[in-house]
Design a protein around this motif. Structure first.
Motif, short mmCIF file in Angstrom:
data_model
loop_
_atom_site.label_atom_id
_atom_site.label_comp_id
_atom_site.label_asym_id
_atom_site.label_seq_id
_atom_site.Cartn_x
_atom_site.Cartn_y
_atom_site.Cartn_z
N LYS A 1 -5.32 2.34 -6.86
CA LYS A 1 -6.42 3.30 -6.91
C LYS A 1 -5.92 4.73 -7.10
CE LYS A 1 -10.16 0.70 -6.05
NZ LYS A 1 -11.05 0.89 -4.91
N GLU B 1 2.50 6.86 0.59
CA GLU B 1 1.36 7.26 1.40
C GLU B 1 0.51 6.03 1.75
OE1 GLU B 1 -2.57 10.19 1.26
OE2 GLU B 1 -0.98 10.39 -0.25
N ALA B 2 0.36 5.15 0.77
CA ALA B 2 -0.39 3.92 1.01
C ALA B 2 0.28 3.09 2.10
CB ALA B 2 -0.51 3.11 -0.27
N ARG C 1 -12.56 2.24 5.27
CA ARG C 1 -12.90 3.54 4.68
C ARG C 1 -12.56 4.69 5.61
NH1 ARG C 1 -18.67 1.57 2.13
NH2 ARG C 1 -17.84 0.89 0.10
N VAL D 1 -0.69 4.59 5.42
CA VAL D 1 -2.08 4.33 5.78
C VAL D 1 -2.24 2.91 6.32
CG1 VAL D 1 -4.41 4.02 4.84
CG2 VAL D 1 -3.05 6.03 4.20
N LEU E 1 -4.37 0.32 -2.57
CA LEU E 1 -4.50 1.78 -2.58
C LEU E 1 -3.67 2.40 -3.70
CD1 LEU E 1 -4.31 2.54 1.25
CD2 LEU E 1 -6.35 2.63 -0.23
N MET F 1 -3.28 6.24 -5.14
CA MET F 1 -2.54 6.81 -4.01
C MET F 1 -1.06 6.50 -4.16
SD MET F 1 -2.97 6.02 0.09
CE MET F 1 -4.64 6.72 0.19
N ALA G 1 -9.90 4.83 7.22
CA ALA G 1 -8.47 5.08 6.99
C ALA G 1 -8.26 5.75 5.65
CB ALA G 1 -7.69 3.76 7.05
N SER G 2 -9.10 5.40 4.64
CA SER G 2 -8.98 6.02 3.31
C SER G 2 -10.28 5.78 2.56
CB SER G 2 -7.82 5.43 2.51
OG SER G 2 -7.87 5.88 1.17
N PRO G 3 -10.84 6.82 1.95
CA PRO G 3 -12.07 6.66 1.16
C PRO G 3 -11.86 5.83 -0.10
CG PRO G 3 -11.16 8.87 0.88
CD PRO G 3 -10.36 8.23 1.96
N LEU G 4 -10.61 5.54 -0.45
CA LEU G 4 -10.34 4.72 -1.64
C LEU G 4 -10.68 3.25 -1.43
CD1 LEU G 4 -6.90 6.21 -2.84
CD2 LEU G 4 -9.18 6.62 -3.79
N PHE G 5 -10.79 2.84 -0.17
CA PHE G 5 -11.15 1.45 0.10
C PHE G 5 -12.60 1.20 -0.27
CE2 PHE G 5 -7.55 1.47 3.25
CZ PHE G 5 -6.85 0.41 2.69
#
Length: 463
Positions: free
Chosen positions: A376, A382-383, A410, A386, A373, A378, A412-416
């Motif tokens: 990406k 914060e990562a 996803r 998460v 994360l 984040m 948990a986070s749209p960055l995944f």
């Protein structure tokens, strides 16, 4: 009557003779006593203090005594309080008057100090040999198990995957530092006190530089008081032994854990295990446990000598008689334990499947998922939060991170994305750490080369 008995009207009684004697301990440095005496006699003759004929008789007599000591035929006299008196008495009995001239310009104080320093150098050399053998074993097993993945630990909890080779090399570097300490202790002992006499030097025209040369010392001690009273080099030796035993104890603690049913990482050779008198299934890591247990006695030897030395005024005091038994025991203990540890490491069977299976348990991929994360964009803190929430969710569901779907990630986070799976493989996680000193394959290959070079350098050093 003792050799020093001229001033006394009667000898000590049997108990005080036994209480004050150190012969049994002193026998360990009998060879060094002969070497020191031969050098002293040669120097005396070269300086014209005794005749060449007397020196030849002394040298021949001491050579025969050395041979008798080596083959176990030397007749020790229980009435002799120490090895120095025993050898001098036997020499004088064998060659007569020349033997009585050996002690010219010398005291037992500088004689003892010389013998102990020669012995300490020999003991350090012995331990340095054992240390190199142990480190060779660690390198060999690390090379043979280069890509075996295991869980790394902090607080004895699964932390991140590492290579077994990387884990073993951590101990290699510990023992490399121990080698440096042993080498430093040897250097500390490598100084000649002979010629200091009792405490103030002597009126005889001794050539102290000559005995330094003959005995292979690197330097001559410049102060006669310090020469006869210094035992710092034994403290250095015992400290080096204590630290090395601590490292061995840590290694053996892991061997005990790894060979347990709960871990199942290794199987110890039958040669390094024992059974139970009542439970036929048992295979106990007794020798690892004994090594762990013997650490305390080596620590005790160091504390005993520190306590002995703490209040001694200059120069010699009888307390110093107590300085020999501890280092001898510490060296013997460390030497035995290093041999045992090398044998256990060389002969153990590595359970690759058990290590690999455990490497993926306990959320060991969590840090790499957080790094995913962060890479990406984040912020890492914060990562961290998460992924911590993902771990908590997995614990509630009774699964691991590897059991989650891409949709779970996803949520948990749209960055995944689907490529997060690459950060869940224990071998991939370990091998991604290729910075210098890391656990990745390439980094460990480089580390093995460095370890091999360090060992070769130490094997080339004089012991």
């Amino acid at each position: 009557m003792a050799l020093w008995g001229g001033r006394f009207e009667r000898g000590v009684d049997a108990f005080t003779q036994e209480f004050g004697a150190s012969l049994e301990v002193d026998k360990a440095m009998a060879a060094q006593d002969v070497v020191g005496s031969r050098a002293h006699a040669r120097m005396l003759a070269e300086q014209g203090i005794i005749s060449l004929e007397d020196q030849a008789a002394i040298d021949s007599g001491l050579e025969k005594i050395a041979a008798q000591i080596a083959d176990g035929t030397f007749a020790w006299d229980v009435n002799d309080e120490d090895v120095h008196m025993a050898i001098e008495r036997a020499l004088t009995a064998n060659i007569g008057t020349p033997g009585a001239r050996l002690h010219t310009g010398r005291s037992r104080n500088d004689q003892v100090a010389t013998d102990i320093r020669l012995l300490a150098k020999d003991l350090c050399a012995r331990l340095m040999d054992e240390n190199r053998a142990l480190r060779r074993a660690l390198v060999d097993v690390a090379e043979k198990n280069l890509d075996v993945v295991m869980p790394g630990y902090t607080h004895l909890q699964h932390a991140q995957p590492v290579l077994l080779s990387h884990h073993l090399l951590a101990y290699f570097w510990m023992f490399t530092r121990d080698f440096a300490r042993l080498s430093a202790a040897r250097d500390a002992a490598d100084a000649n006190p002979l010629g200091a006499a009792a405490l103030a030097g002597t009126t005889y025209p001794l050539d102290r530089a000559r005995t330094t040369e003959l005995l292979g010392f690197s330097r001559t001690i410049p102060n006669s008081l310090d020469a006869v009273s210094d035992r710092d080099y034994l403290l250095d030796l015992e400290y080096a032994c204590s630290v090395s035993m601590m490292h061995l104890s840590r290694l053996c603690e892991e061997i005990v854990l790894w060979s347990s049913t709960e871990f199942g990482f290794i199987i110890l050779s039958d040669s390094y295990s024992t059974g139970s008198s009542i439970m036929p299934q048992k295979k106990n890591p007794d020798f690892a446990e004994l090594t762990r247990g013997k650490t305390g006695r080596v620590y005790g030897e160091l504390m005993a000598l520190l306590t002995t030395m703490k209040s001694l005024p200059l120069a010699y005091n009888k307390d110093l008689q107590e300085c020999k038994e501890g280092p001898l025991d510490a060296v013997r203990t460390l030497s035995d334990c290093m041999e045992i540890a090398a044998g256990m490491i060389e002969t153990m069977t590595v359970n690759v499947d058990a290590m690999s299976a455990q490497a993926g348990r306990g959320f060991t991929a969590a840090t790499d998922v957080a790094d995913y994360l962060a890479k990406k964009g984040m912020p890492f803190r914060e990562a961290h939060r998460v992924v911590g929430e993902l771990v908590l969710a997995c614990e509630r569901r009774g699964c691991g991170l590897g059991d989650l779907s891409v949709d779970d990630f996803r949520a948990a986070s749209p960055l995944f994305d689907e490529d997060v799976a690459a950060d869940l493989d224990p071998a991939g996680i370990a091998n991604a750490r290729v910075t210098y000193g890391g656990t990745g394959h390439d980094a460990v290959v480089a580390q093995l080369a460095e370890a091999t070079a360090a060992l070769a350098a130490d094997e080339g050093r004089e012991a």
